[in-house]
Motif scaffolding. Structure first.
Motif, PDB file in Angstrom:
ATOM      1  N   ALA A 297       1.001  -0.967   0.006  1.00  0.00           N
ATOM      2  CA  ALA A 297       0.127  -0.055   0.046  1.00  0.00           C
ATOM      3  C   ALA A 297       0.905   1.105  -0.179  1.00  0.00           C
ATOM      4  O   ALA A 297       0.337   2.400  -0.006  1.00  0.00           O
ATOM      5  CB  ALA A 297      -0.657  -0.037   1.233  1.00  0.00           C
ATOM      6  N   LYS A 298       2.238   1.100  -0.014  1.00  0.00           N
ATOM      7  CA  LYS A 298       3.008   2.167  -0.183  1.00  0.00           C
ATOM      8  C   LYS A 298       3.264   2.919  -1.376  1.00  0.00           C
ATOM      9  O   LYS A 298       3.670   2.018  -2.319  1.00  0.00           O
ATOM     10  CB  LYS A 298       4.406   1.661   0.518  1.00  0.00           C
ATOM     11  CG  LYS A 298       5.395   3.036   0.631  1.00  0.00           C
ATOM     12  CD  LYS A 298       6.701   2.485   1.350  1.00  0.00           C
ATOM     13  CE  LYS A 298       7.672   3.914   1.481  1.00  0.00           C
ATOM     14  NZ  LYS A 298       8.889   3.239   2.154  1.00  0.00           N
ATOM     15  N   ILE A 299       2.790   4.012  -1.422  1.00  0.00           N
ATOM     16  CA  ILE A 299       2.822   4.551  -2.813  1.00  0.00           C
ATOM     17  C   ILE A 299       3.821   5.971  -2.710  1.00  0.00           C
ATOM     18  O   ILE A 299       3.433   6.761  -1.867  1.00  0.00           O
ATOM     19  CB  ILE A 299       1.464   4.998  -3.525  1.00  0.00           C
ATOM     20  CG1 ILE A 299       0.495   3.856  -3.486  1.00  0.00           C
ATOM     21  CG2 ILE A 299       1.652   5.829  -4.634  1.00  0.00           C
ATOM     22  CD1 ILE A 299      -0.856   4.237  -3.887  1.00  0.00           C
TER      23      ILE A 299
ATOM     24  N   GLY B 108       0.438  11.327  -5.261  1.00  0.00           N
ATOM     25  CA  GLY B 108       0.013  10.246  -4.475  1.00  0.00           C
ATOM     26  C   GLY B 108      -0.667   9.234  -4.993  1.00  0.00           C
ATOM     27  O   GLY B 108      -1.159   8.429  -4.542  1.00  0.00           O
ATOM     28  N   THR B 109      -0.910   9.224  -6.556  1.00  0.00           N
ATOM     29  CA  THR B 109      -1.669   8.358  -7.259  1.00  0.00           C
ATOM     30  C   THR B 109      -0.630   7.821  -8.359  1.00  0.00           C
ATOM     31  O   THR B 109       0.024   8.237  -8.776  1.00  0.00           O
ATOM     32  CB  THR B 109      -2.663   9.182  -8.114  1.00  0.00           C
ATOM     33  OG1 THR B 109      -3.577   9.678  -7.029  1.00  0.00           O
ATOM     34  CG2 THR B 109      -3.565   8.328  -8.920  1.00  0.00           C
TER      35      THR B 109
ATOM     36  N   ILE C  55      -3.563   7.052   0.643  1.00  0.00           N
ATOM     37  CA  ILE C  55      -4.493   7.346   2.208  1.00  0.00           C
ATOM     38  C   ILE C  55      -3.581   7.868   3.141  1.00  0.00           C
ATOM     39  O   ILE C  55      -3.658   8.859   3.868  1.00  0.00           O
ATOM     40  CB  ILE C  55      -5.269   6.364   2.561  1.00  0.00           C
ATOM     41  CG1 ILE C  55      -6.548   6.261   1.296  1.00  0.00           C
ATOM     42  CG2 ILE C  55      -6.300   7.245   3.874  1.00  0.00           C
ATOM     43  CD1 ILE C  55      -7.466   5.077   1.723  1.00  0.00           C
ATOM     44  N   SER C  56      -2.392   7.088   3.384  1.00  0.00           N
ATOM     45  CA  SER C  56      -1.383   7.296   4.488  1.00  0.00           C
ATOM     46  C   SER C  56      -0.684   8.452   4.402  1.00  0.00           C
ATOM     47  O   SER C  56      -0.258   9.123   5.358  1.00  0.00           O
ATOM     48  CB  SER C  56      -0.532   6.185   4.752  1.00  0.00           C
ATOM     49  OG  SER C  56       0.201   6.130   3.489  1.00  0.00           O
ATOM     50  N   GLN C  57      -0.908   9.177   3.254  1.00  0.00           N
ATOM     51  CA  GLN C  57      -0.179  10.523   2.978  1.00  0.00           C
ATOM     52  C   GLN C  57      -0.817  11.736   3.789  1.00  0.00           C
ATOM     53  O   GLN C  57      -0.263  12.602   3.905  1.00  0.00           O
ATOM     54  CB  GLN C  57       0.071  10.797   1.673  1.00  0.00           C
ATOM     55  CG  GLN C  57      -1.338  11.026   0.959  1.00  0.00           C
ATOM     56  CD  GLN C  57      -1.081  11.636  -0.557  1.00  0.00           C
ATOM     57  OE1 GLN C  57      -0.022  12.459  -1.009  1.00  0.00           O
ATOM     58  NE2 GLN C  57      -1.883  11.215  -1.514  1.00  0.00           N
ATOM     59  N   TYR C  58      -2.196  11.304   3.986  1.00  0.00           N
ATOM     60  CA  TYR C  58      -2.866  12.670   4.996  1.00  0.00           C
ATOM     61  C   TYR C  58      -2.838  12.201   6.313  1.00  0.00           C
ATOM     62  O   TYR C  58      -3.582  13.035   6.979  1.00  0.00           O
ATOM     63  CB  TYR C  58      -4.206  12.402   4.163  1.00  0.00           C
ATOM     64  CG  TYR C  58      -4.251  12.575   2.790  1.00  0.00           C
ATOM     65  CD1 TYR C  58      -3.933  13.578   2.002  1.00  0.00           C
ATOM     66  CD2 TYR C  58      -4.890  11.524   1.941  1.00  0.00           C
ATOM     67  CE1 TYR C  58      -4.378  13.943   0.640  1.00  0.00           C
ATOM     68  CE2 TYR C  58      -5.038  11.821   0.574  1.00  0.00           C
ATOM     69  CZ  TYR C  58      -4.644  12.880  -0.003  1.00  0.00           C
ATOM     70  OH  TYR C  58      -4.818  12.954  -1.291  1.00  0.00           O
TER      71      TYR C  58
ATOM     72  N   LEU D 249      -9.493  -1.435  -0.330  1.00  0.00           N
ATOM     73  CA  LEU D 249      -8.738  -0.856   0.538  1.00  0.00           C
ATOM     74  C   LEU D 249      -7.733  -1.630   0.905  1.00  0.00           C
ATOM     75  O   LEU D 249      -7.924  -2.713   1.305  1.00  0.00           O
ATOM     76  CB  LEU D 249      -9.830  -0.727   1.686  1.00  0.00           C
ATOM     77  CG  LEU D 249      -9.071   0.171   2.978  1.00  0.00           C
ATOM     78  CD1 LEU D 249      -8.710   1.468   2.618  1.00  0.00           C
ATOM     79  CD2 LEU D 249     -10.273   0.119   4.162  1.00  0.00           C
ATOM     80  N   GLN D 250      -6.580  -1.107   1.032  1.00  0.00           N
ATOM     81  CA  GLN D 250      -5.283  -1.603   0.967  1.00  0.00           C
ATOM     82  C   GLN D 250      -4.250  -1.446   2.222  1.00  0.00           C
ATOM     83  O   GLN D 250      -4.285  -0.069   2.471  1.00  0.00           O
ATOM     84  CB  GLN D 250      -4.388  -2.022   0.051  1.00  0.00           C
ATOM     85  CG  GLN D 250      -5.281  -2.313  -1.515  1.00  0.00           C
ATOM     86  CD  GLN D 250      -4.696  -1.715  -2.730  1.00  0.00           C
ATOM     87  OE1 GLN D 250      -3.770  -0.926  -2.680  1.00  0.00           O
ATOM     88  NE2 GLN D 250      -5.368  -2.275  -3.702  1.00  0.00           N
TER      89      GLN D 250
END
Length: 307
Positions: free
Chosen positions: A68-70, A157-158, A189-192, A224-225
């Motif tokens: 899930a790491k982007i 982040g995409t 999502i984690s960037q937020y 959802l990852q």
């Protein structure tokens, strides 16, 4: 560990090879399947091919998520070879087929596409008249597939994932044209979430798979990852909602058919799946494997190269 050993066996036997070889292997069976399908009518074909519709749908939606790491800085690119394999259960090898008029009971149990010999039934009015269900054409407990996948990012982040396999008709081998197209979009999502202990991402995917003129499979999913890195080890998982539609259109040669034109849409049985997996990120080289749990139990995994 038992699941990982089982997956390793599946991969060794059928998945981590050139995707073209796997596609041709499946298409050979599918070419036989096309011949058998034309012998079906609208009352028998649904149950006969429902198991393969379930497995095609499940396999198409596997293997998109290995972390899930982007990355949200700089450009990144990955090329991967991904194998998928759905398990064929005993319950997917037989079904209740509609019997022709005058053959006693309204239906009878016979082989699906994954079964053995079709069941022979006899007319009650005239014992010299017999009707037999179609034989299975795919004798296997594992239904595999493999595909290349390219991942490109990032934009806020995409990242985008692409799958594409075009195989032209091979007349000498009587193989129909086969095309797979898939696209996925994932957003971090984690960037937020400052200080998040897990990497989180949301993804959307779409797949289209055509085999000759008879079969089209299309589907989409939302996922959802989550993942966590421990040095080179990556543990990941997720929950995915998905839908797939298996469409068959052909002219039946069955003399008992009320209409020769057969057009059937079958929904894949996988709707919600859970995924758990692990991988190793060794810089430019990556390897991963996971198990998927839903109406269809399956495995996916592969190797990747990129930065």
């Amino acid at each position: 560990m038992h699941l990982l050993r089982k997956f390793t066996t599946v991969v060794r036997r059928s998945c981590i090879v050139l995707p073209l070889f796997l596609c041709v292997t499946i298409v050979r069976a599918e070419s036989d399947l096309e011949k058998v399908l034309r012998q079906q009518n609208s009352g028998t074909v649904t149950g006969y091919v429902q198991p393969i519709a379930d497995l095609f749908g499940a396999n198409m939606h596997s293997g998109f998520n290995h972390t899930a790491k982007i990355p949200t800085t700089d450009f990144h690119f990955k090329f991967e070879i991904i194998g998928m394999a759905g398990l064929v259960s005993d319950g997917q090898k037989t079904y209740r087929a509609k019997a022709p008029a005058g053959f006693g009971a309204p239906d009878f149990q016979t082989a699906t596409v994954f079964g053995g010999k079709g069941t022979l039934i006899t007319s009650q009015a005239d014992p010299s008249l017999q009707y037999r269900g179609s034989d299975g054409v795919l004798s296997t407990t594992i239904f595999p597939f493999a595909t290349p996948q390219i991942t490109i990012g990032h934009l806020y982040g995409t990242e985008v994932q692409l799958r594409y396999i075009p195989i032209p008709e091979i007349s000498s081998a009587k193989l129909p044209k086969i095309t797979l197209f898939g696209i996925g979009v994932r957003h971090s999502i984690s960037q937020y979430i400052e200080g998040s202990p897990l990497d989180l991402a949301f993804g959307f995917l779409y797949n289209s798979f055509t085999i000759g003129d008879l079969i089209t499979v299309k589907g989409y999913g939302f996922a959802l990852q989550a993942s966590k890195e421990f040095s080179v080890l990556v543990l990941y998982g997720g929950v995915q909602y998905e839908k797939s539609t298996f469409t068959i259109s052909f002219t039946s040669t069955d003399p008992t058919a009320t209409s020769p034109n057969v057009n059937v849409d079958l929904e894949g049985s996988n709707v919600v799946r859970g995924t758990v997996g692990a991988g190793f990120n060794l810089g430019f080289f990556k390897i991963f494997a996971d198990a998927n749990f839903g109406a269809i139990i399956g495995f996916s995994g592969g190797i990747g190269f990129g930065f």
